[in-house]
Design a protein around this motif. Structure first.
Motif, mmCIF file in Angstrom:
data_model
loop_
_atom_site.group_PDB
_atom_site.id
_atom_site.type_symbol
_atom_site.label_atom_id
_atom_site.label_comp_id
_atom_site.label_asym_id
_atom_site.label_seq_id
_atom_site.Cartn_x
_atom_site.Cartn_y
_atom_site.Cartn_z
ATOM 1 N N ASN A 54 0.839 -1.190 0.000
ATOM 2 C CA ASN A 54 0.000 0.000 0.000
ATOM 3 C C ASN A 54 0.879 1.246 0.000
ATOM 4 O OD1 ASN A 54 -1.762 2.095 0.305
ATOM 5 N ND2 ASN A 54 -2.757 1.321 2.152
ATOM 6 N N PRO A 55 0.998 1.925 -1.118
ATOM 7 C CA PRO A 55 1.858 3.109 -1.185
ATOM 8 C C PRO A 55 1.410 4.244 -0.274
ATOM 9 C CG PRO A 55 0.535 2.880 -3.176
ATOM 10 C CD PRO A 55 0.373 1.619 -2.409
ATOM 11 N N ASN A 56 0.161 4.177 0.231
ATOM 12 C CA ASN A 56 -0.340 5.196 1.153
ATOM 13 C C ASN A 56 -0.037 4.871 2.606
ATOM 14 O OD1 ASN A 56 -1.695 7.662 1.684
ATOM 15 N ND2 ASN A 56 -3.595 6.574 2.144
ATOM 16 N N SER A 57 0.579 3.726 2.866
ATOM 17 C CA SER A 57 1.030 3.350 4.216
ATOM 18 C C SER A 57 -0.106 3.319 5.232
ATOM 19 C CB SER A 57 2.131 4.301 4.706
ATOM 20 O OG SER A 57 3.227 4.278 3.822
ATOM 21 N N LYS A 58 -1.249 2.780 4.829
ATOM 22 C CA LYS A 58 -2.394 2.655 5.719
ATOM 23 C C LYS A 58 -2.895 1.220 5.722
ATOM 24 C CE LYS A 58 -2.782 7.173 6.506
ATOM 25 N NZ LYS A 58 -2.581 7.785 7.831
ATOM 26 N N ILE A 59 -3.404 0.800 6.885
ATOM 27 C CA ILE A 59 -4.071 -0.503 6.929
ATOM 28 C C ILE A 59 -5.569 -0.282 6.790
ATOM 29 C CG2 ILE A 59 -2.280 -1.606 8.319
ATOM 30 C CD1 ILE A 59 -5.551 -0.818 9.950
ATOM 31 N N PRO A 60 -6.313 -1.291 6.301
ATOM 32 C CA PRO A 60 -5.877 -2.619 5.916
ATOM 33 C C PRO A 60 -5.489 -2.684 4.443
ATOM 34 C CG PRO A 60 -8.251 -2.525 5.812
ATOM 35 C CD PRO A 60 -7.788 -1.161 6.289
ATOM 36 N N ALA A 61 -4.902 -3.817 4.087
ATOM 37 C CA ALA A 61 -4.650 -4.151 2.693
ATOM 38 C C ALA A 61 -4.732 -5.668 2.581
ATOM 39 C CB ALA A 61 -3.281 -3.660 2.252
ATOM 40 N N ILE A 62 -5.062 -6.138 1.409
ATOM 41 C CA ILE A 62 -5.094 -7.582 1.187
ATOM 42 C C ILE A 62 -4.319 -7.930 -0.069
ATOM 43 C CG2 ILE A 62 -7.326 -7.918 2.346
ATOM 44 C CD1 ILE A 62 -8.558 -8.296 -0.489
ATOM 45 N N VAL A 63 -3.819 -9.145 -0.087
ATOM 46 C CA VAL A 63 -3.232 -9.721 -1.296
ATOM 47 C C VAL A 63 -3.935 -11.050 -1.526
ATOM 48 C CG1 VAL A 63 -1.166 -10.602 -2.417
ATOM 49 C CG2 VAL A 63 -0.995 -8.617 -0.890
ATOM 50 N N ASP A 64 -4.594 -11.163 -2.668
ATOM 51 C CA ASP A 64 -5.247 -12.413 -3.058
ATOM 52 C C ASP A 64 -4.202 -13.222 -3.811
ATOM 53 O OD1 ASP A 64 -6.724 -14.473 -4.212
ATOM 54 O OD2 ASP A 64 -8.506 -13.225 -4.445
ATOM 55 N N ARG A 65 -3.673 -14.238 -3.165
ATOM 56 C CA ARG A 65 -2.568 -14.998 -3.748
ATOM 57 C C ARG A 65 -2.987 -15.799 -4.973
ATOM 58 N NH1 ARG A 65 1.758 -12.339 -2.003
ATOM 59 N NH2 ARG A 65 1.714 -12.044 0.258
ATOM 60 N N ASP A 66 -4.281 -16.065 -5.116
ATOM 61 C CA ASP A 66 -4.745 -16.868 -6.245
ATOM 62 C C ASP A 66 -4.970 -16.035 -7.493
ATOM 63 O OD1 ASP A 66 -4.879 -19.442 -4.862
ATOM 64 O OD2 ASP A 66 -6.429 -18.491 -3.683
ATOM 65 N N THR A 67 -5.255 -14.760 -7.321
ATOM 66 C CA THR A 67 -5.447 -13.891 -8.484
ATOM 67 C C THR A 67 -4.281 -12.925 -8.663
ATOM 68 O OG1 THR A 67 -6.641 -12.242 -7.164
ATOM 69 C CG2 THR A 67 -7.948 -13.983 -8.207
ATOM 70 N N ASP A 68 -3.389 -12.882 -7.674
ATOM 71 C CA ASP A 68 -2.267 -11.946 -7.659
ATOM 72 C C ASP A 68 -2.758 -10.493 -7.705
ATOM 73 O OD1 ASP A 68 0.459 -11.371 -7.461
ATOM 74 O OD2 ASP A 68 0.674 -11.162 -9.632
ATOM 75 N N ILE A 69 -3.900 -10.256 -7.038
ATOM 76 C CA ILE A 69 -4.465 -8.916 -6.956
ATOM 77 C C ILE A 69 -4.255 -8.364 -5.552
ATOM 78 C CG2 ILE A 69 -6.615 -7.569 -6.963
ATOM 79 C CD1 ILE A 69 -7.594 -9.349 -9.233
ATOM 80 N N THR A 70 -3.717 -7.155 -5.464
ATOM 81 C CA THR A 70 -3.541 -6.452 -4.204
ATOM 82 C C THR A 70 -4.570 -5.332 -4.136
ATOM 83 O OG1 THR A 70 -1.171 -6.925 -4.108
ATOM 84 C CG2 THR A 70 -1.964 -5.042 -2.814
ATOM 85 N N VAL A 71 -5.227 -5.201 -2.991
ATOM 86 C CA VAL A 71 -6.238 -4.163 -2.816
ATOM 87 C C VAL A 71 -5.989 -3.446 -1.493
ATOM 88 C CG1 VAL A 71 -8.702 -3.601 -2.784
ATOM 89 C CG2 VAL A 71 -7.921 -5.638 -4.029
ATOM 90 N N PHE A 72 -5.898 -2.114 -1.541
ATOM 91 C CA PHE A 72 -5.874 -1.331 -0.314
ATOM 92 C C PHE A 72 -7.077 -0.400 -0.317
ATOM 93 C CE2 PHE A 72 -3.086 1.017 -3.265
ATOM 94 C CZ PHE A 72 -3.583 2.309 -3.185
ATOM 95 N N GLU A 73 -7.299 0.307 0.782
ATOM 96 C CA GLU A 73 -8.505 1.080 1.088
ATOM 97 C C GLU A 73 -9.627 0.106 1.470
ATOM 98 O OE1 GLU A 73 -9.098 4.268 1.645
ATOM 99 O OE2 GLU A 73 -7.027 4.812 1.194
ATOM 100 N N SER A 74 -10.123 0.272 2.695
ATOM 101 C CA SER A 74 -11.068 -0.700 3.242
ATOM 102 C C SER A 74 -12.339 -0.834 2.414
ATOM 103 C CB SER A 74 -11.415 -0.332 4.690
ATOM 104 O OG SER A 74 -11.942 0.980 4.765
#
Length: 207
Positions: A54-74
């Motif tokens: 997360n380039p904004n340095s905020k939690i939470p964030a997730i990484v979906d290992r099966d799709t290789d998709i990273t999502v930040f912002e709740s």
């Protein structure tokens, strides 16, 4: 999919209302996940390995290992998990945008305003009466908006949805802010109903 045929989510989070939105949602949709504690009191959010997520340095964030998709912002995380599991976000346009607008209400109103009240009441190095009064009034106003919405709805949008998942952790801290829900009976009834959900209880305990 992983070797067991299941999706696996890495959740980067801490014990804040925003962090708990993501863990509640993961529990609600029944996806397996691993929680990684990002201690924001120790600056973990600024470490290079988390900034890469997360380039904004905020939690939470997730990484979906099966799709290789990273999502930040709740809010984005809730939409992603809802869409990829087909749960807690209607597909019919009118119902969908009812939920989306109340999710945005939480993201743009409830979270920032309740968060500022929490900061100035509990964590600011000095008590600033103007700030406390300003954010208390706005918090109570937003309580009123929710209370009116819940007068004729069991949950915020009728059926339980990501709007409830997003809003509950922020309203649930009312006692720690020195507030009461006694003048907002519909909101109080909703809080008591949501907190009885097993997924909410599990999600609120993460990490």
């Amino acid at each position: 999919m992983n070797s067991r045929g299941q999706r696996m989510i890495d959740l980067y989070t801490f014990t804040t209302p925003n962090g708990r939105k993501a863990s509640i949602m993961l529990e609600e949709v029944g996806l397996p996940y691993t929680a990684h504690r990002i201690d924001i009191t120790k600056g973990d959010q600024s470490k290079p390995e988390f900034v890469a997520i997360n380039p904004n340095s905020k939690i939470p964030a997730i990484v979906d290992r099966d799709t290789d998709i990273t999502v930040f912002e709740s809010g984005a995380i809730l939409i992603y998990l809802a869409e990829t599991t087909g749960q807690l976000l209607p597909t019919e346009p009118k119902a969908r945008y009812t939920v989306v607008q109340w999710l945005m209400f939480q993201m743009g109103g409830v979270g920032p305003m309740f968060g500022q009240l929490n900061h100035f009441k509990r964590f600011a190095p000095e008590q600033i009466p103007y700030a406390i009064e300003r954010y208390t009034k706005e918090t109570l106003r937003l309580y009123g908006v929710l209370d009116r919405q819940l007068k004729d709805h069991e949950f915020i949008c009728g059926d339980y949805s990501i709007a409830d998942v997003a809003t509950y952790p922020w309203v649930a801290i009312y006692e720690s802010q020195g507030l009461t829900l006694d003048e907002h009976p519909n909101l109080k009834r909703w809080v008591e109903a949501v907190q009885q959900r097993p997924a909410v209880q599990k999600g609120m305990a993460v990490p």
